[in-house]
Design an enzyme around this catalytic site. Structure first.
Site, PDB file in Angstrom:
ATOM      1  N   ASN A 250      -5.156   6.033  -0.928  1.00 27.73           N
ATOM      2  CA  ASN A 250      -4.460   6.448   0.298  1.00 27.73           C
ATOM      3  C   ASN A 250      -3.973   7.882   0.190  1.00 27.73           C
ATOM      4  O   ASN A 250      -4.015   8.645   1.158  1.00 27.73           O
ATOM      5  CB  ASN A 250      -3.282   5.526   0.589  1.00 27.73           C
ATOM      6  CG  ASN A 250      -3.725   4.232   1.232  1.00 27.73           C
ATOM      7  OD1 ASN A 250      -4.852   4.125   1.710  1.00 27.73           O
ATOM      8  ND2 ASN A 250      -2.869   3.238   1.232  1.00 27.73           N
TER       9      ASN A 250
ATOM     10  N   GLU B 161      -6.748  -1.384  -6.617  1.00 24.58           N
ATOM     11  CA  GLU B 161      -5.868  -0.553  -7.448  1.00 24.58           C
ATOM     12  C   GLU B 161      -4.850  -1.459  -8.126  1.00 24.58           C
ATOM     13  O   GLU B 161      -4.132  -2.198  -7.448  1.00 24.58           O
ATOM     14  CB  GLU B 161      -5.139   0.481  -6.577  1.00 24.58           C
ATOM     15  CG  GLU B 161      -6.035   1.591  -6.060  1.00 24.58           C
ATOM     16  CD  GLU B 161      -5.300   2.530  -5.103  1.00 24.58           C
ATOM     17  OE1 GLU B 161      -5.542   3.741  -5.166  1.00 24.58           O
ATOM     18  OE2 GLU B 161      -4.492   2.043  -4.280  1.00 24.58           O
TER      19      GLU B 161
ATOM     20  N   SER C 252       0.827  -1.202   0.000  1.00 22.23           N
ATOM     21  CA  SER C 252       0.000   0.000   0.000  1.00 22.23           C
ATOM     22  C   SER C 252       0.865   1.257   0.000  1.00 22.23           C
ATOM     23  O   SER C 252       0.405   2.332  -0.346  1.00 22.23           O
ATOM     24  CB  SER C 252      -0.914   0.015   1.223  1.00 22.23           C
ATOM     25  OG  SER C 252      -0.144  -0.124   2.387  1.00 22.23           O
TER      26      SER C 252
ATOM     27  N   HIS D  17      -3.462  -3.674  -5.248  1.00 19.91           N
ATOM     28  CA  HIS D  17      -3.696  -3.142  -3.914  1.00 19.91           C
ATOM     29  C   HIS D  17      -5.142  -3.317  -3.516  1.00 19.91           C
ATOM     30  O   HIS D  17      -6.031  -2.615  -4.020  1.00 19.91           O
ATOM     31  CB  HIS D  17      -3.269  -1.667  -3.870  1.00 19.91           C
ATOM     32  CG  HIS D  17      -3.422  -1.048  -2.524  1.00 19.91           C
ATOM     33  ND1 HIS D  17      -3.822   0.254  -2.354  1.00 19.91           N
ATOM     34  CD2 HIS D  17      -3.261  -1.555  -1.288  1.00 19.91           C
ATOM     35  CE1 HIS D  17      -3.874   0.514  -1.040  1.00 19.91           C
ATOM     36  NE2 HIS D  17      -3.542  -0.562  -0.384  1.00 19.91           N
TER      37      HIS D  17
END
Lengths: 709, 433
Positions: A518, A480, A447, A468
């Protein structure tokens, strides 16, 4: 030893499958030349007419305007021919009809026009209902929305055991609009029917039959017999008359039932954000039993919802979902065996979801003791999602604990999900590459580490990418797919297709710090942390976000994801993006150092009991200022990511945040929200926040391109 | 070495094998059915093979207590292990040596050229042994189901007897020989008397079994074991019947369980009631060559013998001695023995018989005693007393473990043998590769 012959094996396997039952056309067909694009028709040897729906160029049937108008003509044709009965079914292996053609009403903004078009559709279904001979819908696979409405207009509904019937319109901010409300409530258990329409979840064929929506459930191989018997009047029309339906005839009882339904609905969707379930409940409360009135009001309510912002945005989200799915369109993953390294919360759940979806999975970790909890969690997932015990056992059989790493030698895809440290990952990659097939794909669930860093020791970087996943894996749809310049094009396609096959939504992202989600979430989280440092109660902070529509407040989210994970992400982003968000507060580091990591340890920012945070009662009034303070950094970061082309376009940014971060779907995504609110207003507010709180609220340069021309 | 007409045909190799941990049956059904156990052992074994598992000619599984949802567990295991729809599977039952019988069937098939690659195993989930309603009770239930009128149903309900609620325990019935009417433990008492085996000797043997298993576990000598995880996420990674802290005093406290109050066989010096599964992969030379397999051992010969059910514990002697002799060998030529520890008394009885001149002359046709097996090459890592005896699996486990002992000790030849309820014995002679 036995020889392996794929052709023979495929032929043997095919013996076990029932082909779709379609009548045998009689020699002499009626002398009518009419042919249709979407429908195939003929009269069979028993004198029964067949209408077979097979939309060209699509793997699913939808009830588009053309399909309905052709059906109208086809019904007229059948009225002239006057067969003994009419069988209606789909020729698509995937199922009966998946619903209306959403694309057709995505742009409608005029209630009047919607009203007229619905009226036309209703007339076609009326015509079906009023045929002078019995009509029988033969249902396999999914029968949803408009498809179920069509089936309800027919005399009989016969379904296979695996069929699933439902009204998912509420997911688009609507309720049934082609007669589904009154046609279902007229014949079914009102509680079951309302649960379907308000909740949107489909029913299995058996439950649909018990609810009164289906007349017979049988195997595909008995469809011909069932059809003949229905046409001959030997199949009983299933109508459920029970305590609930008798009580619902009385207004006071109905009011009480409606009140219950409202309270249940409020637990999941607030009325001010999601009006559709409540509109449906009102239809029930005010018009149950008065079917002609409900018919009229259904149309009015439907049209009104459709032009509303919520529905428009939910439809937008539907298309965002389709956009993400289209990244995998036409691509074959060619993967049957998956090997996962790392049986923690992420790795274990990725393995479980893959086994659930039919992949053969080997799950590796340093010791069997570390893999055992993952099997327990996988079993819980299978118990929730798989009805049949044999299928559940088969899913468990497909998920093999593999401390020895034997699965590497035969795996098509290897996913690494070990702790976020370059040295640990490097060691895993080296070991995997040595044991993997040269044509297999290696992917990382990292991540916060950049692919370029991780790739440096690889022998075959062109077969390496990031996948991800988001926590919790079974619930979060987004994945992702992190790419880099040297990524082999066919590997990219296969991985996108694989993500799709997991029933997840792939989003290609560039390998940049925080990727998309994120990166966009962290300023929002850190702003929340700062507010907490300033003494604002955590319940108040979380409430502000939930009032805005976020699925979960930022502090509860941080606790859920794990404060250690959140800290790690924040630290790695702080280095790469200085100035983008406030300093990491000391209390946060302290909590992590003390092992108070949130939900998984029972204590974090909140105390956790039975998987839920212990919260004080929050205040009633929404705090718009606090909302802006939290949400606008998120929106600002989204625009920055768009500017940097982390993903393909603004819609991809919105899709990522809706499906990966719980951004409210009824607002259509952060960039769409900003445009709806008014870019000027957003920028003005950002400037105010900048003055009040600091430089980190400085507007991204990307806003310029978003200004209306 | 030439077994003559008893070992015709092509060489047959064991190339790999694995077993689950053996877990003691608690008072309720354990977390795994027989096929669940077979899958837990078979999955990792097959995952580490360099060949496509669909190449197996067949899968054969020994199992005595077949679970009603898994009829023909050999086939069900084959399907669940993803061997594919085209590999036939079947089940064998020769009581306590079923897991050796499956190996023998595979051995003979490959030897005769009928197969090249066979998956042969054994499984048992004694914790799932059924409870049986009496025939009377079953008939009553049947009448109730077919009773059409309320009057009839009420009449039947009035005829219900409380004893209908008392099922008999399948396990107890299964372990009782129907011909001589002795349960397995009683046959051990018969042998203890016949060969003058004392309670202390039995307990000492049992203690040694636990000591050896504990040592083997500590030193990592149970190489064939693969861990298993149940649906709740509980890990099983060792044989849990072992009691390393046992003492003679502890064992002495136990009461005789089969023939109280004067008997000598107790729960402590008998094998344990256990769940477990084991597999081996048998291969022809052609298969070894084609898939570049590494043979661990060659099966030289097998033999089955029968005797009076009331002394079934001597089965190993009757089956292994003729087999060893007809291959031109003597006791001194065998470097390792696995003799299933159904009961301490039964193992010790075999040892006494092997040393007994008259027994060897009258029954085995030998001029001299064969000679008892030295303790340092017999059941060196413990046995069924400490490990447990999942009836269908044990024959397979002892063969597989024998190979690991032979490799460790560099013993060129080894014998695995078991006594069989009903009055038989089975044995296999292996040669190290």
């Amino acid at each position: 030893m036995r020889d392996i012959n794929p052709t023979r094996h495929a032929a043997l396997a095919a013996l076990a499958r029932d082909p779709l039952t379609v009548g045998v056309p009689t020699e002499a067909q009626p002398d009518i030349a009419e042919q249709f694009v979407n429908w195939r028709w003929f009269i069979d040897r028993d004198g029964i007419g067949w209408a077979l729906l097979d939309k060209p160029g699509s793997s699913v049937n939808t009830l588009s305007e053309t399909v309905l108008s052709e059906l109208d003509s086809l019904l007229g044709l059948m009225e002239r021919v006057a067969p003994k009965g009419l069988a209606i079914r789909s020729l698509k292996p995937s199922g009966f009809i998946a619903g209306a053609e959403i694309r057709e009403f995505a742009d409608m903004t005029d209630e009047q026009i919607i009203d007229e078009r619905i009226g036309k559709g209703l007339q076609v279904l009326d015509r079906l209902e009023q045929l002078p001979f019995p009509s029988v819908t033969l249902i396999h696979g999914f029968c949803l929305g408009g498809g179920l409405e069509l089936a309800l207009a027919a005399s009989f509904r016969i379904a296979t055991r695996e069929a699933r019937l439902g009204f998912p319109e509420v997911m688009l901010g609507l309720h049934p609009g082609l007669g589904g409300t009154w046609r279902s409530l007229r014949i079914a258990d009102p509680i079951a029917a309302m649960t379907m329409m308000v909740g949107g979840s489909p029913l299995s064929a058996d439950r649909a039959r018990r609810a009164g929506l289906v007349d017979a459930v049988t195997e595909e191989r008995h469809f011909a017999t069932a059809l003949r018997q229905a046409v001959d009047g030997k199949v009983k029309k299933n109508r459920v008359v029970n305590l609930a339906s008798r009580a619902a005839a009385f207004a006071p009882a109905r009011s009480a039932m409606a009140h219950r339904m409202r309270s249940e609905a409020e637990k999941k969707a607030r009325p001010e954000h999601y009006p559709a379930p409540y509109a449906m409940i009102e239809l029930f409360r005010d018009y149950y039993g008065n079917w002609s009135a409900m018919r009229r009001e259904e149309t009015r309510s439907f049209a009104h919802l459709m032009v509303g912002e919520t529905s428009r945005n939910l439809v937008r989200c539907f298309f965002l979902r389709e956009k993400l799915k289209s990244y995998a369109k036409g691509l074959e993953h060619g993967i049957s065996r998956l090997h996962v390294v790392g049986a923690g919360v992420m790795g274990g759940d990725i393995a479980a979801v893959a086994a659930l979806r039919g992949f053969i999975v080997t799950l590796e970790d340093r010791e069997p003791r570390l893999i055992a909890p993952a099997i327990g969690r996988a079993n819980q997932l299978f118990e929730r999602r798989i009805r049949n015990e044999g299928d559940r056992r088969a899913a468990l059989d497909r998920l093999m604990p593999d401390p020895a790493g034997s699965g590497l030698a035969t795996a098509d895809l290897v996913i690494e999900a070990v702790p976020e440290r370059v040295d640990i990952k490097a060691e895993v990659f080296a070991r995997c590459e040595a044991a993997m097939r040269p044509d297999a794909i290696l992917a990382t669930n990292t991540s916060s580490l950049l692919l370029e860093t991780l790739m440096s020791g690889l022998k075959r970087p062109e077969r390496f990418c990031g996948v991800h996943f988001f926590n919790p894996v079974p619930q979060m749809p987004l994945v992702e797919m992190v790419e880099h310049d040297g990524l082999d094009h066919s590997v990219r396609g296969r991985v996108l297709s694989f993500i799709n096959a997991l029933d997840k939504l792939p989003l290609p992202v560039k390998s940049r710090p925080g990727f998309l989600v994120n990166r966009v979430l962290t300023p929002y989280l850190m702003e929340a942390f700062l507010a907490y440092s300033e003494g604002v109660k955590p319940e108040v902070i979380d409430q502000a976000a939930v009032d805005f529509g976020m699925a979960m407040g930022p502090l509860e989210l941080a606790d859920t994801v794990g404060l250690d994970v959140a800290l790690h992400v924040a630290e790695s982003l702080k280095g790469a993006l200085p100035g983008a968000f406030p300093e990491i507060p000391d209390w946060f580091r302290k909590l992590v150092a003390e092992g108070k990591l949130g939900k998984k340890t029972g204590q974090g920012i909140y105390q956790w009991k039975d998987g839920k945070p212990v919260k004080q009662r929050p205040p009633g009034q929404p705090d718009v200022d606090l909302q802006d303070r939290l949400i606008l950094p998120l929106v600002n970061a989204a625009v920055e990511c768009w500017r940097e082309k982390i993903v393909e376009d603004a819609d991809a940014v919105d899709a990522g945040l809706v499906f990966g971060a719980g951004f409210p779907p009824f607002r259509g995504g952060p960039i769409h929200y900003a445009k709806t609110r008014g870019v000027g207003d957003v920028l003005h507010t950002l400037r105010q926040l900048q003055t009040r709180y600091g430089e980190r609220f400085g507007a991204s340069l990307g806003w310029e391109a978003l200004m209306p021309q | 070495m030439n077994g003559g007409e008893h070992s015709p045909g092509r060489p047959v190799f064991i190339v790999d094998g694995a077993r689950t941990p053996f877990i003691k049956a608690q008072n309720k059904p354990g977390p795994f059915t027989p096929v669940d156990l077979a899958v837990q052992a078979g999955r990792p074994l097959l995952a580490r093979q360099p060949f496509d598992r669909r190449h197996f000619d067949e899968v054969i599984l020994g199992c005595v207590n077949v679970h009603p949802d898994e009829v023909n567990p050999g086939r069900v295991a084959g399907l669940r292990l993803d061997l594919g729809i085209e590999v036939p599977g079947w089940t064998v039952q020769r009581n306590c040596a079923s897991g050796l019988q499956s190996i023998d069937c595979g051995f003979r098939a490959i030897g005769q050229g009928l197969a090249d690659l066979v998956l042969a195993g054994g499984t048992e989930a004694l914790s799932h042994s059924p409870l049986f309603f009496s025939s009377e009770a079953a008939a009553w239930f049947g009448s109730l189901t077919s009773a059409r009128t309320t009057a009839k149903k009420l009449r039947l309900l009035a005829e219900f007897k409380p004893t209908y609620f008392k099922p008999s325990i399948g396990l107890v019935r299964g372990l009782t020989d129907p011909v001589v009417k002795l349960n397995m433990g009683q046959t051990a008492e018969v042998l203890a008397h016949r060969f003058n085996i004392s309670r202390e000797e039995m307990d000492a043997y049992a203690l040694e079994s636990h000591r050896r298993l504990a040592k083997a576990q500590a030193e990592g000598h149970i190489e064939e074991l693969v861990p298993m995880i149940d649906r709740k996420g509980t890990l099983f990674d060792r044989d849990d019947g072992v009691r390393p802290e046992s003492s003679m005093a502890d064992l002495a406290k136990l009461r005789p369980v089969f023939e109280p109050p004067f008997g000598k066989v107790t729960a402590g010096n008998s094998s344990q009631i256990t769940d477990g599964a084991s597999w081996v992969i048998l291969a022809s030379e052609a298969a070894v060559e084609r898939f570049k397999l590494t043979p661990l051992a060659r099966i030289v010969d097998t033999n089955w013998a029968a005797l009076d059910p009331s002394v079934m514990g001597l089965g190993p002697v009757l089956s292994m001695v003729p087999m060893i002799r007809r291959n031109g060998l003597n006791r001194g030529d065998i470097g390792a023995f696995e003799l299933n520890e159904a009961f301490a008394a039964q193992v010790l009885a075999c040892e006494r018989a092997l040393d007994d001149g008259q027994f060897c002359r009258d029954i085995l046709g030998l001029d001299e005693p064969f000679g008892a097996i030295p303790m340092d090459i017999l059941n060196v890592d413990g046995g069924a007393i400490s490990l447990g005896h999942p009836v269908g699996a044990s024959g397979n486990r002892i063969t597989l473990h024998l190979i690991h002992v032979m490799r460790r000790r560099k013993a060129r030849r080894g014998v695995a043998t078991a006594c069989i309820g009903g009055g038989m014995g089975g044995a296999a002679l292996l040669e190290l590769m």
